[in-house]
Design a protein around this motif. Structure first.
Motif, short mmCIF file in Angstrom:
data_model
loop_
_atom_site.label_atom_id
_atom_site.label_comp_id
_atom_site.label_asym_id
_atom_site.label_seq_id
_atom_site.Cartn_x
_atom_site.Cartn_y
_atom_site.Cartn_z
N GLU A 1 3.60 14.38 -11.80
CA GLU A 1 4.07 14.35 -13.18
C GLU A 1 2.98 14.76 -14.16
O GLU A 1 3.21 15.58 -15.05
N ARG A 2 1.79 14.20 -14.01
CA ARG A 2 0.71 14.51 -14.95
C ARG A 2 0.32 15.98 -14.91
O ARG A 2 -0.10 16.55 -15.90
N ASN A 3 0.44 16.61 -13.74
CA ASN A 3 0.00 17.99 -13.57
C ASN A 3 1.14 19.00 -13.60
O ASN A 3 0.96 20.15 -13.20
N ASP A 4 2.31 18.58 -14.06
CA ASP A 4 3.48 19.46 -14.15
C ASP A 4 3.75 20.17 -12.84
O ASP A 4 3.97 21.38 -12.80
N GLY A 5 3.71 19.43 -11.76
CA GLY A 5 3.92 19.99 -10.44
C GLY A 5 2.66 19.85 -9.61
O GLY A 5 1.69 19.23 -10.02
N ALA A 6 2.69 20.45 -8.43
CA ALA A 6 1.58 20.29 -7.49
C ALA A 6 0.91 21.61 -7.11
O ALA A 6 0.09 21.65 -6.20
N GLU A 7 1.25 22.67 -7.83
CA GLU A 7 0.81 24.01 -7.44
C GLU A 7 -0.71 24.15 -7.30
O GLU A 7 -1.20 24.74 -6.35
N ASP A 8 -1.48 23.62 -8.24
CA ASP A 8 -2.93 23.82 -8.22
C ASP A 8 -3.72 22.58 -7.80
O ASP A 8 -4.92 22.50 -8.04
N ILE B 1 0.84 -1.20 0.00
CA ILE B 1 0.00 0.00 0.00
C ILE B 1 0.88 1.25 0.00
O ILE B 1 0.63 2.20 -0.75
N ALA B 2 1.92 1.24 0.81
CA ALA B 2 2.83 2.40 0.87
C ALA B 2 3.49 2.65 -0.48
O ALA B 2 3.55 3.79 -0.94
N ARG B 3 3.96 1.59 -1.13
CA ARG B 3 4.58 1.75 -2.46
C ARG B 3 3.58 2.26 -3.48
O ARG B 3 3.90 3.13 -4.29
N ALA B 4 2.36 1.74 -3.45
CA ALA B 4 1.34 2.17 -4.41
C ALA B 4 1.03 3.65 -4.22
O ALA B 4 0.92 4.40 -5.21
N LEU B 5 0.91 4.09 -2.98
CA LEU B 5 0.61 5.51 -2.73
C LEU B 5 1.76 6.41 -3.14
O LEU B 5 1.54 7.50 -3.68
N THR B 6 2.99 5.96 -2.92
CA THR B 6 4.15 6.75 -3.35
C THR B 6 4.15 6.89 -4.87
O THR B 6 4.37 7.97 -5.41
N ARG B 7 3.88 5.78 -5.57
CA ARG B 7 3.84 5.82 -7.04
C ARG B 7 2.73 6.74 -7.53
O ARG B 7 2.92 7.56 -8.43
N ILE B 8 1.54 6.64 -6.92
CA ILE B 8 0.41 7.50 -7.32
C ILE B 8 0.77 8.96 -7.10
O ILE B 8 0.47 9.81 -7.94
N ARG C 1 2.83 12.54 0.75
CA ARG C 1 3.81 12.05 -0.22
C ARG C 1 4.06 13.08 -1.32
O ARG C 1 5.19 13.24 -1.78
N ILE C 2 3.02 13.78 -1.73
CA ILE C 2 3.21 14.84 -2.73
C ILE C 2 4.09 15.94 -2.16
O ILE C 2 4.98 16.47 -2.83
N ALA C 3 3.89 16.29 -0.89
CA ALA C 3 4.72 17.32 -0.23
C ALA C 3 6.17 16.87 -0.16
O ALA C 3 7.08 17.70 -0.20
N HIS C 4 6.40 15.58 -0.04
CA HIS C 4 7.77 15.06 -0.02
C HIS C 4 8.42 15.23 -1.39
O HIS C 4 9.61 15.54 -1.49
N VAL C 5 7.63 15.05 -2.46
CA VAL C 5 8.14 15.19 -3.82
C VAL C 5 8.27 16.67 -4.20
O VAL C 5 9.24 17.08 -4.83
N GLU C 6 7.28 17.46 -3.82
CA GLU C 6 7.22 18.90 -4.12
C GLU C 6 7.17 19.66 -2.79
O GLU C 6 6.07 19.89 -2.26
N PRO C 7 8.29 20.06 -2.24
CA PRO C 7 8.32 20.69 -0.92
C PRO C 7 7.45 21.94 -0.79
O PRO C 7 7.02 22.29 0.30
#
Length: 175
Positions: free
Chosen positions: A19-26, A6-13, A46-52
């Motif tokens: 990636e699909r949204n060219d960042g996490a801004e919006d 589950i942890a791996r799946a959530l990290t991948r998602i 997890r998104i915050a970990h990827v995009e601080p």
């Protein structure tokens, strides 16, 4: 699936969403209670970990779909939950609906109706931990942790630490 799966799946998602949204801004994550909500919070972390620069706490909310369900007549005494929209709202933003099991598509149809009443997002995407198939509506998930082909008589039970005291996905024979 166990806790590591589950942890791996959530990290991948989370990576796929960024990636699909060219960042996490919006991005705004809206979890569908019960188990979609803790999954949305985990994805936000997890998104915050990827995009601080992503504010996990203020980009995550809950979307109650109780009054939008098409099966209310079968069980009219449902408890109405809480919808909480992040402070910036959803107008013009990318809303990612988060649910545990994607099955017929009826829950997501109800969620789309609920979203329409709270704002006008730029787009709506769907993240599901498990897709078990058997769609009744032309709706698809954008992000899936695991596809688990099932028969109609089988059940997929998602158990999460926050709700059930453990992380697991269990396939069971029908009722």
């Amino acid at each position: 699936m166990g806790a590591p799966d589950i942890a791996r799946a959530l990290t991948r998602i989370a990576h796929e969403i960024v990636e699909r949204n060219d960042g996490a801004e919006d991005i705004v994550l809206l979890g569908i209670p019960t188990r979609g909500l803790p999954l949305a919070h985990r994805l936000a972390d997890r998104i915050a970990h990827v995009e601080p620069s992503f504010d996990a706490e203020n980009s995550c909310g809950a979307l109650d779909i109780t009054m939008y369900r098409d099966d209310l007549f079968k069980n009219p005494t449902r408890t109405i939950g809480v919808t909480s929209v992040p402070q910036g709202g959803i107008d013009g933003r990318v809303v990612v609906l988060v649910d545990d099991v994607f099955h017929t598509g009826r829950t997501i149809r109800a969620a789309l109706d609920a979203i329409r009443d709270i704002g006008r997002p730029r787009s709506v995407q769907l993240a599901a931990l498990v897709d078990r198939g058997h769609r009744e509506l032309p709706i698809r998930a954008d992000f899936v942790g695991k596809n688990i082909p099932t028969s109609r008589s089988e059940r997929v039970d998602v158990r999460l630490e926050e709700v059930d005291g453990e992380d697991a996905v269990i396939l069971r024979k029908g009722p």
